[in-house]
Design a protein around this motif. Structure first.
Motif, short mmCIF file in Angstrom:
data_model
loop_
_atom_site.label_atom_id
_atom_site.label_comp_id
_atom_site.label_asym_id
_atom_site.label_seq_id
_atom_site.Cartn_x
_atom_site.Cartn_y
_atom_site.Cartn_z
N ASP A 156 -3.80 -10.23 14.18
CA ASP A 156 -2.80 -9.21 13.88
C ASP A 156 -3.42 -8.01 13.18
O ASP A 156 -4.30 -8.17 12.32
CB ASP A 156 -1.70 -9.79 12.99
CG ASP A 156 -0.83 -10.81 13.69
OD1 ASP A 156 -1.08 -11.06 14.89
OD2 ASP A 156 0.09 -11.35 13.05
N ALA A 157 -2.95 -6.82 13.53
CA ALA A 157 -3.43 -5.60 12.88
C ALA A 157 -2.87 -5.50 11.46
O ALA A 157 -1.77 -6.00 11.18
CB ALA A 157 -3.01 -4.38 13.69
N ARG A 158 -3.62 -4.85 10.59
CA ARG A 158 -3.17 -4.74 9.20
C ARG A 158 -1.83 -4.04 9.05
O ARG A 158 -1.01 -4.45 8.22
CB ARG A 158 -4.24 -4.05 8.35
CG ARG A 158 -5.45 -4.95 8.08
CD ARG A 158 -6.42 -4.29 7.10
NE ARG A 158 -5.93 -4.29 5.74
CZ ARG A 158 -6.15 -5.29 4.87
NH1 ARG A 158 -6.82 -6.36 5.22
NH2 ARG A 158 -5.68 -5.20 3.63
N PRO A 159 -1.53 -2.97 9.82
CA PRO A 159 -0.20 -2.37 9.67
C PRO A 159 0.93 -3.37 9.95
O PRO A 159 1.97 -3.34 9.27
CB PRO A 159 -0.21 -1.23 10.69
CG PRO A 159 -1.65 -0.86 10.80
CD PRO A 159 -2.39 -2.16 10.70
N ALA A 160 0.74 -4.24 10.93
CA ALA A 160 1.75 -5.24 11.23
C ALA A 160 1.87 -6.25 10.09
O ALA A 160 2.98 -6.66 9.71
CB ALA A 160 1.42 -5.96 12.53
N LEU A 161 0.75 -6.64 9.52
CA LEU A 161 0.78 -7.57 8.39
C LEU A 161 1.41 -6.93 7.16
O LEU A 161 2.12 -7.58 6.40
CB LEU A 161 -0.64 -8.04 8.08
CG LEU A 161 -1.34 -8.82 9.19
CD1 LEU A 161 -2.78 -9.14 8.79
CD2 LEU A 161 -0.58 -10.09 9.53
N ARG A 162 1.15 -5.64 6.99
CA ARG A 162 1.75 -4.91 5.88
C ARG A 162 3.27 -4.87 6.03
O ARG A 162 4.02 -5.01 5.05
CB ARG A 162 1.16 -3.50 5.82
CG ARG A 162 1.29 -2.83 4.47
CD ARG A 162 0.47 -1.55 4.43
NE ARG A 162 -0.97 -1.83 4.42
CZ ARG A 162 -1.81 -1.46 5.38
NH1 ARG A 162 -1.37 -0.80 6.45
NH2 ARG A 162 -3.09 -1.75 5.29
N THR A 163 3.74 -4.71 7.26
CA THR A 163 5.18 -4.73 7.53
C THR A 163 5.77 -6.08 7.16
O THR A 163 6.86 -6.17 6.57
CB THR A 163 5.45 -4.43 9.01
OG1 THR A 163 4.99 -3.10 9.29
CG2 THR A 163 6.93 -4.52 9.32
N ARG A 164 5.06 -7.15 7.50
CA ARG A 164 5.52 -8.49 7.12
C ARG A 164 5.63 -8.63 5.60
O ARG A 164 6.61 -9.17 5.08
CB ARG A 164 4.57 -9.56 7.67
CG ARG A 164 4.68 -9.81 9.16
CD ARG A 164 3.68 -10.87 9.60
NE ARG A 164 3.74 -11.08 11.04
CZ ARG A 164 4.48 -12.03 11.63
NH1 ARG A 164 5.21 -12.85 10.89
NH2 ARG A 164 4.50 -12.15 12.95
N ALA A 165 4.61 -8.15 4.90
CA ALA A 165 4.62 -8.26 3.44
C ALA A 165 5.79 -7.48 2.84
O ALA A 165 6.51 -7.99 1.98
CB ALA A 165 3.29 -7.75 2.87
N HIS A 166 5.99 -6.25 3.31
CA HIS A 166 7.10 -5.45 2.78
C HIS A 166 8.45 -6.09 3.09
O HIS A 166 9.37 -6.07 2.26
CB HIS A 166 7.04 -4.03 3.36
CG HIS A 166 6.06 -3.14 2.67
ND1 HIS A 166 6.20 -2.72 1.36
CD2 HIS A 166 4.90 -2.59 3.11
CE1 HIS A 166 5.19 -1.95 1.03
NE2 HIS A 166 4.38 -1.85 2.06
N ALA A 167 8.58 -6.66 4.28
CA ALA A 167 9.83 -7.33 4.63
C ALA A 167 10.06 -8.53 3.72
O ALA A 167 11.20 -8.80 3.30
CB ALA A 167 9.79 -7.77 6.09
N CYS A 168 8.98 -9.24 3.41
CA CYS A 168 9.09 -10.38 2.50
C CYS A 168 9.55 -9.93 1.12
O CYS A 168 10.42 -10.55 0.51
CB CYS A 168 7.74 -11.09 2.42
SG CYS A 168 7.69 -12.49 1.30
N PHE A 169 8.97 -8.84 0.62
CA PHE A 169 9.40 -8.32 -0.69
C PHE A 169 10.87 -7.93 -0.67
O PHE A 169 11.60 -8.15 -1.62
CB PHE A 169 8.55 -7.11 -1.10
CG PHE A 169 7.08 -7.39 -1.23
CD1 PHE A 169 6.61 -8.65 -1.57
CD2 PHE A 169 6.15 -6.39 -1.01
CE1 PHE A 169 5.26 -8.90 -1.69
CE2 PHE A 169 4.79 -6.64 -1.13
CZ PHE A 169 4.35 -7.90 -1.47
N GLY A 170 11.28 -7.30 0.42
CA GLY A 170 12.67 -6.90 0.53
C GLY A 170 13.61 -8.09 0.47
O GLY A 170 14.66 -8.05 -0.19
#
Length: 200
Positions: A156-170
């Protein structure tokens, strides 16, 4: 056996401890008041009264009301980053690191609902330098999660992983606004949902 020269040091230690406790009480009271009313509608007198001191006595600990807000939000971001780093450093595997980060963040969210509300509503009330500091700390915290996810999901590309992390925080950070099931049940639900979202 203590000597007479120990007494001044003991007194100084007691004063320092009392000052630290008063500062902590002010920050706790401020987070609650800012969360309930919003930063602009809370005065220094309000803060002092909530912590059991006079309004002017607040200046013994903080230069201004905005400095109180900075102590809350910068302090929270520093604590998250330091705690997250400790979780990763102590984990036996990348999966354990991810599970540890989720549990750590859930604990923070459940124990600091007022701070999350203040972050949501009053970040823009910070001075520019303090706001930039908070944002920089938050970016480092996100990248800590992304580094762990990247080892678990190398395709997975880092932008996609970053999206996952932000969604998790939300997901986790929404609990101060919506949770009514109790801390134990909320913790179990949030941890399982967050891990499922991160690893799906």
């Amino acid at each position: 056996m203590s000597s007479a020269t120990d007494a001044p040091a003991d007194a100084a230690t007691a004063r320092d401890r009392a000052k630290a406790e008063r500062r902590a009480a002010l920050l706790t009271a401020a987070a609650q008041l800012f969360a309930e009313r919003g930063f602009p509608r809370v005065s220094l007198d309000d803060l002092g009264a909530a912590a059991g001191v006079s309004g002017p006595a607040v200046y013994k600990h903080f230069a201004s009301k905005q400095a109180v807000l900075a102590a809350i939000l910068v302090g929270a971001s520093e604590g998250l980053l330091a705690g997250g780093r400790a979780v990763v450093a102590g984990a036996a595997s990348d999966r354990a690191a991810l599970e540890g980060l989720v549990a750590f963040h859930v604990d923070f969210a459940l124990g600091n609902a007022d701070i999350i509300r203040v972050q949501d509503h009053d970040l823009d009330s910070l001075a520019d330098d303090d706001r930039h500091t908070v944002r920089a700390l938050q970016r480092e915290y996100v990248e800590l999660w992304v580094d762990v996810l990247a080892r678990l999901r190398p395709a997975d590309a880092r932008p996609a992983l970053r999206t996952r992390a932000h969604a998790c925080f939300g997901l986790i950070n929404s609990t101060p606004h919506s949770s009514r099931v109790g801390a134990r049940a909320a913790r179990s639900i949030l941890e399982s949902m967050a891990l499922a979202a991160l690893t799906a």
